[in-house]
Design a protein around this motif. Structure first.
Motif, PDB file in Angstrom:
ATOM      1  N   TYR A  60     -38.521  -4.732   2.990  1.00 56.62           N
ATOM      2  CA  TYR A  60     -37.335  -4.640   3.839  1.00 56.62           C
ATOM      3  C   TYR A  60     -36.705  -3.255   3.791  1.00 56.62           C
ATOM      4  CZ  TYR A  60     -37.525  -9.714   4.305  1.00 56.62           C
ATOM      5  OH  TYR A  60     -37.917 -10.999   4.565  1.00 56.62           O
ATOM      6  N   GLU A  61     -37.533  -2.234   3.934  1.00 56.87           N
ATOM      7  CA  GLU A  61     -37.074  -0.837   3.975  1.00 56.87           C
ATOM      8  C   GLU A  61     -36.368  -0.394   2.702  1.00 56.87           C
ATOM      9  OE1 GLU A  61     -37.973   1.066   6.617  1.00 56.87           O
ATOM     10  OE2 GLU A  61     -38.966  -0.708   7.405  1.00 56.87           O
ATOM     11  N   THR A  62     -36.647  -1.071   1.596  1.00 55.85           N
ATOM     12  CA  THR A  62     -36.015  -0.754   0.312  1.00 55.85           C
ATOM     13  C   THR A  62     -37.077  -0.704  -0.769  1.00 55.85           C
ATOM     14  OG1 THR A  62     -34.009  -1.918   1.012  1.00 55.85           O
ATOM     15  CG2 THR A  62     -34.251  -1.519  -1.340  1.00 55.85           C
ATOM     16  N   TYR A  63     -36.894   0.184  -1.733  1.00 58.33           N
ATOM     17  CA  TYR A  63     -37.792   0.286  -2.879  1.00 58.33           C
ATOM     18  C   TYR A  63     -37.251  -0.564  -4.019  1.00 58.33           C
ATOM     19  CZ  TYR A  63     -39.757   4.249  -0.414  1.00 58.33           C
ATOM     20  OH  TYR A  63     -40.350   5.043   0.523  1.00 58.33           O
ATOM     21  N   TYR A  64     -38.115  -1.362  -4.627  1.00 54.29           N
ATOM     22  CA  TYR A  64     -37.753  -2.189  -5.768  1.00 54.29           C
ATOM     23  C   TYR A  64     -38.671  -1.828  -6.930  1.00 54.29           C
ATOM     24  CZ  TYR A  64     -35.235  -5.090  -2.429  1.00 54.29           C
ATOM     25  OH  TYR A  64     -34.366  -5.526  -1.460  1.00 54.29           O
TER      26      TYR A  64
END
Length: 86
Positions: free
Chosen positions: A55-59
């Protein structure tokens, strides 16, 4: 079977570019979880480390996220913990 059995290995066995499947909880409705495809990528904030891009986020690639190598594995774990996907 533990939720994380054979799904997380501290980044071992993953390479940038791998496609994995994660169980993702809706942050607004805690009792809703989905299986979502994610990409393993080089962490832009920590050179030499891997991250999940979802979702366009780095985890961070860590044991807080249930990671599965295949959609079938993710669906089986989902059914075990949440019941049928349908």
């Amino acid at each position: 079977m533990d939720l994380y059995d054979s799904t997380y290995d501290s980044g071992q066995g993953y390479q940038a570019g791998d496609v994995v499947y994660v169980m993702y909880r809706n942050p607004h409705t805690y009792n809703v979880a989905n299986i979502q495809e994610a990409a393993v990528v080089n962490d832009p904030d920590q050179p030499g480390k891997l991250a999940l891009f979802l979702y366009e986020t780095y985890y961070p690639l860590d044991s807080d996220i249930a990671i599965y190598h295949s959609e079938a594995e993710a669906e089986q774990a989902y059914a075990t913990y949440f019941g049928s996907i349908e």
